[in-house]
Every structure is written in C-alpha cells, then in structure tokens.
Scaffold this active site. Structure first.
Site, PDB file in Angstrom:
ATOM      1  N   SER A 142       6.777 -17.517  -3.867  1.00 36.64           N
ATOM      2  CA  SER A 142       5.897 -16.705  -4.702  1.00 36.64           C
ATOM      3  C   SER A 142       6.637 -16.338  -5.975  1.00 36.64           C
ATOM      4  O   SER A 142       7.870 -16.497  -6.069  1.00 36.64           O
ATOM      5  CB  SER A 142       5.515 -15.430  -3.940  1.00 36.64           C
ATOM      6  OG  SER A 142       4.954 -14.443  -4.783  1.00 36.64           O
ATOM      7  N   TYR A 155       6.728  -8.173   1.287  1.00 36.72           N
ATOM      8  CA  TYR A 155       6.302  -9.485   0.798  1.00 36.72           C
ATOM      9  C   TYR A 155       7.392 -10.100  -0.078  1.00 36.72           C
ATOM     10  O   TYR A 155       7.751 -11.274   0.089  1.00 36.72           O
ATOM     11  CB  TYR A 155       5.003  -9.332   0.021  1.00 36.72           C
ATOM     12  CG  TYR A 155       4.394 -10.634  -0.437  1.00 36.72           C
ATOM     13  CD1 TYR A 155       3.606 -11.396   0.419  1.00 36.72           C
ATOM     14  CD2 TYR A 155       4.591 -11.097  -1.735  1.00 36.72           C
ATOM     15  CE1 TYR A 155       3.028 -12.588  -0.002  1.00 36.72           C
ATOM     16  CE2 TYR A 155       4.023 -12.286  -2.165  1.00 36.72           C
ATOM     17  CZ  TYR A 155       3.243 -13.030  -1.287  1.00 36.72           C
ATOM     18  OH  TYR A 155       2.692 -14.211  -1.716  1.00 36.72           O
TER      19      TYR A 155
END
Length: 252
Positions: A142, A155
């Site tokens: 990401s 995350y």
C-alpha cells in the site's frame, strides 16, 4: 512473454476491488484463477465475472489467517488443477482508529489478515513452486508501506511488513527461481477506500489534489502489473515494491 496460458493462479481476497482487478488481468492473459476469500457469495459473483469474460475460474472459501484453511486451499488447487504457478497475496482489512483507541484484538485482526496470511499462503505454496522449478508471488502492500497515517496504525504496520517479508522471501527463494515482488497500490476506488472517505473528512479532496493523474485508481488499473509480475517478462525481477498510484508517491 506475457502469455499465462496453462498457468494456475491463486488470488486471495480476489472477489472484489484490487484482487478482482488483478484476477481479471491474469485470466485475460490465459491463467486459470482460483479465488480464495471468506465471502462465498461475493466469490461466486467474481467467478461469474471472470468466466463471463472468457476466463477460467473457480472459488475456494478460505480463511487466509488460518493455517489449516490455507493448506486446504493449496492442496485443493493442486488436486483440482494439477499445478500452482502464481500466488497473489491480496487479502486485507483496515480498522481506522488512532493508536490510543485501537484494541489489541483489532490490532491482531488487521495484522493476521494482511500480513500473517501472506506468510501462511507463501509458505504453503513454496513446496509446489520448488518442485515445479519456479513460481511467482505477488504481495499487495500500500501507500501506507511508505507513508504514515494517524488513522491506520495497524494497517500501515502490516503493509510495511509486507515489503520486508517480500524482500526476505525473495532472497531466500531466488535459488529456486521463485520471484517474490510487492505492489503498492495508491488510492484505488474500492470498498475499503469508500469506507475511508466516509470516515475521514476531506480525504477525497486531499487525495485528488495530490495525484498527478487527476483521478482515483480503479481495480482494473492493477491488471497490467499483475500480468507482468506473473509472467516470464519478470523472471529477473525480484524483491521489488512497485507503486501503482497515478504518481501519488512522487509528490512532495
């Protein structure tokens, strides 16, 4: 060099968003795709989508954070398809809370789904890849592999870990001709980011203002990089982390 006919690919979390976009690319290039996810209804819809486009696909209901479930996925794929050539570790969730508000079980849930699952699936696939003389692993990181975010500590930690896990596996398994690479999607229009826009005021406008391409990405924007990293075209590429973000990460 980009032909995947006769190859078999597992895509975890492949029933929507980035995973489905990658699955579409792999199927269009000729691969037989195994969708591995928990939501059986969404997986059936994804299989219908792929087969409706002329691809070959089936689904296996899988909890990628559970070692036995992962073993069932890999063993079942080998039994049904006869081989395994490509693994896309895409399954992921997010719980948007600052560190001080995040419960320990929430931390574990995100890390187990996003990072531990990639370890479990790759470890389970390794014997098949080694026996076949090679294989391709694509791990989904990401922008949070690079940047911090106050609202996504678990995350971000999981996605930073994905890059380091990619490098470790790439180094360990290169002698067996197993290439391991990571893709770092930018702001892609998915269910996860729809929720983020709802929960984080002003996020949509801030993101758009920073993307040189001038738009949010779509799941299908991930198809090309998936085909490249799954094909012979990338046989000398390993241990990399490739942003696919419309230029977001190059902006100061």
């Amino acid at each position: 060099m980009f032909d995947l006919k006769g190859r078999v690919a597992i895509v975890t979390g492949g029933n929507g968003g980035i995973g489905l976009g990658m699955a579409r690319g792999l199927a269009a290039a000729g691969a037989r795709v195994v969708i591995a996810a928990r939501n059986a209804d969404k997986s059936r819809a994804a299989v219908d989508d792929l087969t409706g486009r002329g691809g070959q696909a089936h689904a296996v209901t899988t909890d990628v954070a559970d070692e036995r479930s992962v073993a069932h996925l890999v063993d079942g794929t080998l039994e049904r398809c006869g081989r395994l050539d490509i693994l896309v570790n895409n399954a992921g969730i997010n719980i948007r809370k600052p560190v001080q508000e995040l419960a320990l079980d929430e931390w574990h849930r995100v890390l187990d789904t996003n990072l531990t699952s990639a370890f479990l699936c790759s470890k389970a696939a390794y014997p098949a890849f080694k026996a076949a003389g090679g294989g391709k692993i694509i791990n989904i990181g990401s922008m949070m592999s690079i940047f911090g975010a106050a609202f996504a500590p678990a995350y971000a930690a999981s996605k930073g870990g994905i890059v380091q896990l990619t490098r470790s596996m790439a180094t360990a398994w290169a002698p067996h001709h197993i290439q391991v690479n990571a893709v770092l999607p930018g702001w892609i229009d998915t269910e996860l980011t729809t929720n983020a826009r709802r929960e984080v005021p002003g996020l949509h406008e801030r993101v758009l203002s920073r993307i040189p391409e001038g738009r949010w990405g779509a799941g299908d924007d991930m198809a090309g990089v998936a085909v490249f990293l799954a094909s012979r075209a990338s046989d000398y590429v390993t241990g990399t982390a490739i942003p696919v973000d419309g230029g977001y990460s190059i902006m100061s």
